[in-house]
Design a protein around this motif. Structure first.
Motif, mmCIF file in Angstrom:
data_model
loop_
_atom_site.group_PDB
_atom_site.id
_atom_site.type_symbol
_atom_site.label_atom_id
_atom_site.label_comp_id
_atom_site.label_asym_id
_atom_site.label_seq_id
_atom_site.Cartn_x
_atom_site.Cartn_y
_atom_site.Cartn_z
ATOM 1 N N ALA A 88 -19.935 -1.341 -26.952
ATOM 2 C CA ALA A 88 -20.269 -0.019 -26.659
ATOM 3 C C ALA A 88 -19.203 0.734 -26.086
ATOM 4 C CB ALA A 88 -21.318 0.234 -25.606
ATOM 5 N N ALA A 89 -18.299 0.111 -25.286
ATOM 6 C CA ALA A 89 -16.950 0.666 -24.725
ATOM 7 C C ALA A 89 -16.074 0.699 -25.958
ATOM 8 C CB ALA A 89 -16.226 -0.262 -23.919
ATOM 9 N N ASN B 193 -17.337 -7.122 -22.392
ATOM 10 C CA ASN B 193 -16.411 -6.812 -23.390
ATOM 11 C C ASN B 193 -15.013 -7.966 -23.535
ATOM 12 O OD1 ASN B 193 -16.915 -3.256 -23.579
ATOM 13 N ND2 ASN B 193 -17.689 -4.811 -24.968
ATOM 14 N N ILE B 194 -14.783 -8.159 -22.282
ATOM 15 C CA ILE B 194 -13.517 -9.316 -22.279
ATOM 16 C C ILE B 194 -13.978 -10.246 -22.850
ATOM 17 C CG2 ILE B 194 -12.213 -10.666 -20.631
ATOM 18 C CD1 ILE B 194 -12.152 -7.956 -18.923
ATOM 19 N N VAL B 195 -15.217 -10.980 -22.643
ATOM 20 C CA VAL B 195 -15.780 -11.943 -23.254
ATOM 21 C C VAL B 195 -16.012 -12.106 -24.443
ATOM 22 C CG1 VAL B 195 -17.814 -13.758 -22.914
ATOM 23 C CG2 VAL B 195 -17.135 -12.669 -20.888
ATOM 24 N N MET B 196 -16.579 -11.126 -25.011
ATOM 25 C CA MET B 196 -16.707 -10.880 -26.648
ATOM 26 C C MET B 196 -15.308 -10.796 -27.171
ATOM 27 S SD MET B 196 -19.535 -7.903 -26.700
ATOM 28 C CE MET B 196 -19.606 -8.052 -28.773
ATOM 29 N N PRO C 290 -11.700 -2.162 -22.132
ATOM 30 C CA PRO C 290 -12.107 -3.057 -23.252
ATOM 31 C C PRO C 290 -11.551 -2.473 -24.436
ATOM 32 C CG PRO C 290 -13.926 -1.830 -22.590
ATOM 33 C CD PRO C 290 -12.780 -1.389 -21.350
ATOM 34 N N ASN C 291 -11.121 -1.092 -24.603
ATOM 35 C CA ASN C 291 -10.556 -0.824 -25.977
ATOM 36 C C ASN C 291 -9.131 -0.976 -25.953
ATOM 37 O OD1 ASN C 291 -12.647 0.409 -27.734
ATOM 38 N ND2 ASN C 291 -13.241 1.278 -25.759
ATOM 39 N N ASP D 237 -11.787 7.672 -18.419
ATOM 40 C CA ASP D 237 -12.820 6.766 -18.115
ATOM 41 C C ASP D 237 -12.374 5.334 -18.362
ATOM 42 O OD1 ASP D 237 -15.278 5.044 -18.269
ATOM 43 O OD2 ASP D 237 -16.482 6.689 -19.133
ATOM 44 N N PRO D 238 -12.048 4.638 -17.099
ATOM 45 C CA PRO D 238 -11.614 3.471 -17.378
ATOM 46 C C PRO D 238 -12.156 2.431 -17.867
ATOM 47 C CG PRO D 238 -12.120 4.048 -15.042
ATOM 48 C CD PRO D 238 -12.318 5.082 -15.814
#
Length: 239
Positions: free
Chosen positions: A236-237, A141-144, A194-195, A188-189
Motif C-alpha cells: 500500500a505504500a 514493506n521492508i520485510v516484503m 518503502p517506495n 509523506d515519509p
C-alpha cells in the motif's frame, strides 16, 4: 495545474500500475484451478500482501491520515484480489497447507485488531496516529521487499532469469517510482521510504535481467514448478 491536481493524477497512475501488479499472479491461479493443485507454489506472498493492504487502508482512513483516498482505493482493490487468490489457494491445497493458512490468517486478524485498538485508544491526533501506523506499515514493506532477495541470489548463482519475468520487474520499478513521486509531492515519509526500496528493488531486477538474459536457457524443461516466484506485490505504500 495546481499541486493537489498533479498529486491526484500521479496517484491515479499509481493505482493503475498497482492494480496491474496485484493481478499479475492471475496466470498462476488459472494454472492452479486447471490442475486442481497448488503444486510447489506457496501462499505466503498473498497472505503477506493481504495484511499489508489492510494496514495501508487503515493508514489512509481520515481518522489516521486524512486526504489519502487513493491509498485506500488501491489497497481495497488489493484486499479483494488477494482474498480471491487466497481462497483459490485454500480450495486446492492439502490439509497441512490449509492449517498453516488458517493459523497465519488468524494471527494477521489479531495483529490488525490490536493495531487498530492501540492506535484509536492511545493516540488522539492525526500526526501521532500516522506515525504509529506508518512505522508499522514501513516495517511490513521492508520485510516484503526482502523476500525477493533469495530469488536475486538464485538468479546470480544460476545466471538465469527464467523465473524473473521482465514485465513484472518493470512493473515493480514503475510502481515504486510513481508512488515515490506521489509521496514526495506532499512529503509523506511513510509512503516514501518503502517506495525508495521498491524502486531500488525494481532497478536491481531489471539490471539482472539485462545482464543474465543472454545466459538463460529458455528451452530447458523443469520437472516441477519453481518453489518461489518473483512476485513482488505492491504494498500500500507502494500503494
Amino acid at each position: 495545474m495546481d499541486h493537489e491536481t498533479i498529486r491526484f493524477i500521479v496517484g491515479i497512475v499509481g493505482n493503475i500500475i498497482s492494480l496491474y501488479l496485484y493481478l499479475s499472479p492471475t496466470p498462476t491461479f488459472v494454472k492452479i484451478v486447471k490442475q486442481k493443485s497448488v503444486k510447489a507454489f506457496k501462499p505466503d506472498p498473498y497472505l503477506a500482501t493481504l495484511v499489508n493492504c489492510v494496514m495501508w487502508i487503515f493508514y489512509g482512513l481520515p481518522v489516521v491520515h486524512p486526504h489519502s483516498l487513493l491509498i485506500v482505493t488501491v489497497n481495497s482493490a488489493g484486499v479483494i484480489i488477494n482474498i480471491t487468490f487466497c481462497s483459490i489457494f485454500f480450495r486446492y491445497s492439502p490439509w497441512p497447507c490449509r492449517k498453516k493458512m488458517i493459523i497465519i490468517f488468524m494471527l494477521e486478524v489479531l495483529f490488525v485488531a490490536g493495531m487498530v485498538a492501540v492506535t484509536l485508544t492511545l493516540e488522539h491526533t492525526h500526526p501521532a496516529r500516522s506515525m504509529l501506523v506508518g512505522i508499522l506499515c514501513v516495517i511490513m514493506n521492508i520485510v516484503m521487499y526482502a523476500a525477493p532477495l533469495t530469488v536475486v541470489k538464485t538468479v546470480i548463482k544460476t545466471k538465469s532469469v527464467k523465473y524473473m519475468p521482465i514485465f513484472l520487474s518493470i512493473g515493480n520499478l514503475l510502481n515504486g517510482s510513481i508512488w515515490l513521486v506521489y509521496a514526495a509531492l506532499d512529503f509523506d515519509p511513510y509512503i516514501m521510504i518503502p517506495n525508495v526500496l521498491g524502486t531500488i528493488s525494481g532497478m536491481i531486477q531489471v539490471g539482472l535481467y539485462v545482464i543474465y538474459n543472454k545466459t538463460t536457457n529458455w528451452d530447458e524443461e523443469e520437472e516441477e514448478e519453481p518453489p518461489n516466484e518473483v512476485e513482488m506485490p505492491p504494498s500500500a505504500a507502494n500503494a
